[in-house]
Design a protein around this motif. Structure first.
Motif, PDB file in Angstrom:
ATOM      1  N   GLY A  84       0.793  -1.224   0.000  1.00 54.56           N
ATOM      2  CA  GLY A  84       0.000   0.000   0.000  1.00 54.56           C
ATOM      3  C   GLY A  84       0.821   1.268   0.000  1.00 54.56           C
ATOM      4  N   GLY A  85       2.154   1.146   0.053  1.00 50.94           N
ATOM      5  CA  GLY A  85       3.023   2.317   0.011  1.00 50.94           C
ATOM      6  C   GLY A  85       3.395   2.867   1.369  1.00 50.94           C
ATOM      7  N   LYS A  86       3.552   1.970   2.373  1.00 52.74           N
ATOM      8  CA  LYS A  86       3.906   2.426   3.729  1.00 52.74           C
ATOM      9  C   LYS A  86       5.254   3.133   3.766  1.00 52.74           C
ATOM     10  CE  LYS A  86       3.756  -1.463   5.945  1.00 52.74           C
ATOM     11  NZ  LYS A  86       3.392  -2.301   4.797  1.00 52.74           N
ATOM     12  N   SER A  87       6.244   2.596   3.040  1.00 53.38           N
ATOM     13  CA  SER A  87       7.604   3.145   3.155  1.00 53.38           C
ATOM     14  C   SER A  87       7.666   4.609   2.745  1.00 53.38           C
ATOM     15  CB  SER A  87       8.592   2.311   2.336  1.00 53.38           C
ATOM     16  OG  SER A  87       8.211   2.274   0.974  1.00 53.38           O
ATOM     17  N   LEU A  88       6.862   5.011   1.767  1.00 49.31           N
ATOM     18  CA  LEU A  88       6.861   6.419   1.353  1.00 49.31           C
ATOM     19  C   LEU A  88       6.391   7.335   2.487  1.00 49.31           C
ATOM     20  CD1 LEU A  88       5.441   6.313  -2.292  1.00 49.31           C
ATOM     21  CD2 LEU A  88       7.807   6.651  -1.578  1.00 49.31           C
TER      22      LEU A  88
END
Length: 614
Positions: free
Chosen positions: A49-53
């Protein structure tokens, strides 16, 4: 027309320029702006889901170095390599480094020349590391895989319990804790243990619509797995989870003998072999990793096309976390579980003999009950999975086995009474307890050696169950165990009645059961017809050919750089390039995932690959 918040400009610029994406997804923008503004955050967002961004962009916008606490020492090098390929100044500190390498990283941090610094939780507890951080400028703390702080969770790490010290020692530095799975109870535990009770909570949808959830009755599970891989996932990368080390070894050997490139991974292997197998899985296309649950957390491999379980997971959280490693790139993927009576017996026994007090065992039992309910449901699996995490969904998702091939719900009260009566008569009339097999043999009227030895043919229930096949009776036992109407006890998994059994025997409780539909072959949203077809399955033939040419170029570029292929570009980016076929660097820069550093480094090579004769 309303203007964007003032923080949106720099954050969006970093997203466009460095990561190559035109806009934020889901709740990313709100989370990022909150952290850039100095706020603490607890973020629940599904894998892919794009947590690292959510922490990388604030670290790049705020002054100083973002310190990322991650339990994944074996993956830190790959995480740092991926960031450096984007032009981000990243480093790590962990026990694998040589002294000179560590000193260089420390010097870069102190000089303010690192955007992100990855640190293992056990390393953060060392006084020397704390003194080092005191001397530098920290933009934020990101606590990745925050569910590791949950003491009775599926991935507990004792060192995470010490991370509340971050706020005590560096009270002015914002903290963001992130996890892909947590119930409301686990979320509260994370907030309490990490001293984040005052943090703002962000919960994204747990739905992964590209994953097809399927649970099948066990019937030679390794053969069932082989059929799945041959018919639906030939040449695809995937993960197979097994409960024991011995099962991991046997399954990897079985797949290899049958032409599937498979590697084992479990805690019994030496560290060098584990690291080598993990590295191969990340860097090579089409490998299958057969593993215990010790493998997989933080695996940033976007093209895992399937996750298969040959044994029942202990909890819905564990199941969701593990299946979430499939399809991080958003392309169609499969979550497949083979589940049988022995799984239920084994898990119940493990709970009874587990460490911890009665409350702990009850907690484990509650987790298992929820997992069994997911297995036995006649409703949409996705809807039930999301409901477990407190989210509502459409009653039918159209992309799970119960939606695609609906099972029947049938009144199993009479078979349940027959089975429970058999267990009761063995105990009352003979003072005996047996496992499921003996009770089923009695019901089917089989004159086996054990039946004859104990004169069980004299019981009034002998032969009264010939209306069902042996496999169907095993399903009855499994579902009675799942519903708490039957229990197992002792080292040999003998059957015994529960307090709820009597209501069934008296006819006061109706027992509804699930009947598996006949399947010649499982329905699929899409099929793989060749070893490399999956990522290009819905491209037109010309684009699919270009996609394969780009994959070949990417593989060569990755080998030369010594990094996994997805670090160069994800499949989703190559698909878009293959569809658009840009003719210039300016056109290529419009493709998602092509930031300015990657454009400068790989842009001309991509254009040359596109222009190469077919």
């Amino acid at each position: 027309m309303t203007s964007a918040p003032p923080l949106a400009g720099p954050a969006l610029d970093v997203l466009n320029r460095i990561f190559g994406y035109a806009g934020f997804r889901g709740g990313q923008r709100e989370i990022i702006e909150h952290v850039i503004g100095g706020g603490d955050a607890l973020v629940l967002m599904p894998t892919g889901g794009g947590k690292s961004l959510c922490y990388q962009i604030p670290a790049l916008v705020r002054d100083g170095t973002g310190v990322v606490i991650s339990p994944l020492i074996a993956l830190m090098q790959d995480q740092v390599d991926a960031l450096r390929t984007l032009g981000v100044r990243a480093g790590f500190l962990n026990s694998t480094q040589a002294p000179d390498e560590r000193r260089l990283t420390e010097q870069l941090f102190l000089a303010g020349e690192l955007d992100l610094l990855y640190v293992a939780p056990e390393g953060l507890g060392v006084a020397a590391t704390q003194r080092l951080l005191d001397r530098g400028r920290i933009s934020l703390f990101a606590i990745d895989e925050a569910h590791c702080v949950s003491q009775w969770g599926h991935d507990f790490r004792p060192d995470y319990l010490n991370l509340s010290m971050l706020h005590e020692r560096w009270p002015e530095v914002p903290r963001i804790a992130l996890t892909a799975t947590a119930t409301s109870a686990t979320r509260e535990e994370i907030a309490t243990r990490l001293d984040l009770t005052g943090a703002r909570h962000f919960t994204a949808s747990f739905d992964r619509p590209n994953i097809q959830y399927r649970i099948v009755a066990k019937n030679e599970p390794r053969r069932q797995l082989l059929d799945l891989l041959r018919t639906e996932h030939p040449g695809d990368a995937g993960i197979v989870y097994c409960l024991s080390r011995a099962s991991v070894e046997k399954t990897a050997e079985f797949l290899t003998q049958n032409g599937i490139a498979a590697l084992p991974y479990h805690a019994g292997l030496d560290a060098r072999t584990r690291a080598a197998n993990q590295s191969r899985f990340l860097r090579e296309d089409g490998l299958v990793m057969v593993a215990t649950i010790a493998f997989g957390m933080g695996i940033d491999k976007p093209d895992v096309r399937f996750v298969a379980h040959l044994d029942l997971p202990k909890s819905v959280e564990g199941y969701y976390q593990e299946t979430g490693r499939a399809g991080r790139d958003g392309l169609p993927s499969t979550a497949w579980l083979a589940y049988g009576l022995q799984d239920v017996v084994q898990q119940r026994k493990m709970i009874e003999t587990s460490d911890g007090d009665l409350a702990h065992r009850r907690n484990l039992g509650t987790h298992l009950d929820a997992m069994l309910a997911l297995c036995e449901t006649v409703q949409c699996r996705r809807a039930q999975l999301l409901a477990y995490f407190g989210q509502t969904a459409d009653p039918a998702c159209g992309n799970c086995d119960t939606c695609l091939t609906p099972p029947e719900s049938w009144d199993g009260t009479v078979p349940a009474q027959k089975l429970l009566s058999t267990v009761l008569r063995l105990q009352r009339e003979r003072g005996q307890k047996f496992g499921a097999g003996q009770s089923i043999d009695i019901l089917l009227g089989k004159t086996t050696e054990k039946v004859t030895q104990f004169r069980h043919q004299e019981l009034s229930v002998f032969g009264i169950g010939t209306d069902l096949r042996e496999q169907e009776w095993r399903g009855v036992v499994r579902q009675l165990l799942a519903q708490g109407l039957l229990a197992v006890e002792g080292d040999y998994g003998t059957l015994t009645l529960t307090d709820a059994s009597s209501a069934v025997l008296r006819g006061e409780h109706q027992v509804m059961m699930r009947r598996e539909p006949e399947r010649t072959r499982a329905p699929r949203a899409r099929r793989s017809s060749s070893p490399q077809a999956t990522p290009a399955a819905d491209l037109d033939p010309a684009a699919a050919a270009v996609f394969e040419r780009l994959r070949a170029w990417r593989a060569a570029a990755a080998r030369e750089a010594g990094v996994p292929a997805y670090v160069i570009f994800h499949d989703a980016t190559l698909r878009q390039i293959a569809t658009l076929r840009p003719g210039s660097l300016a056109e290529l820069s419009t493709v998602g995932g092509v930031g300015e550093t990657k454009l400068a480094k790989f842009g001309q090579q991509v254009l040359d690959a596109l222009a190469a004769p077919e």
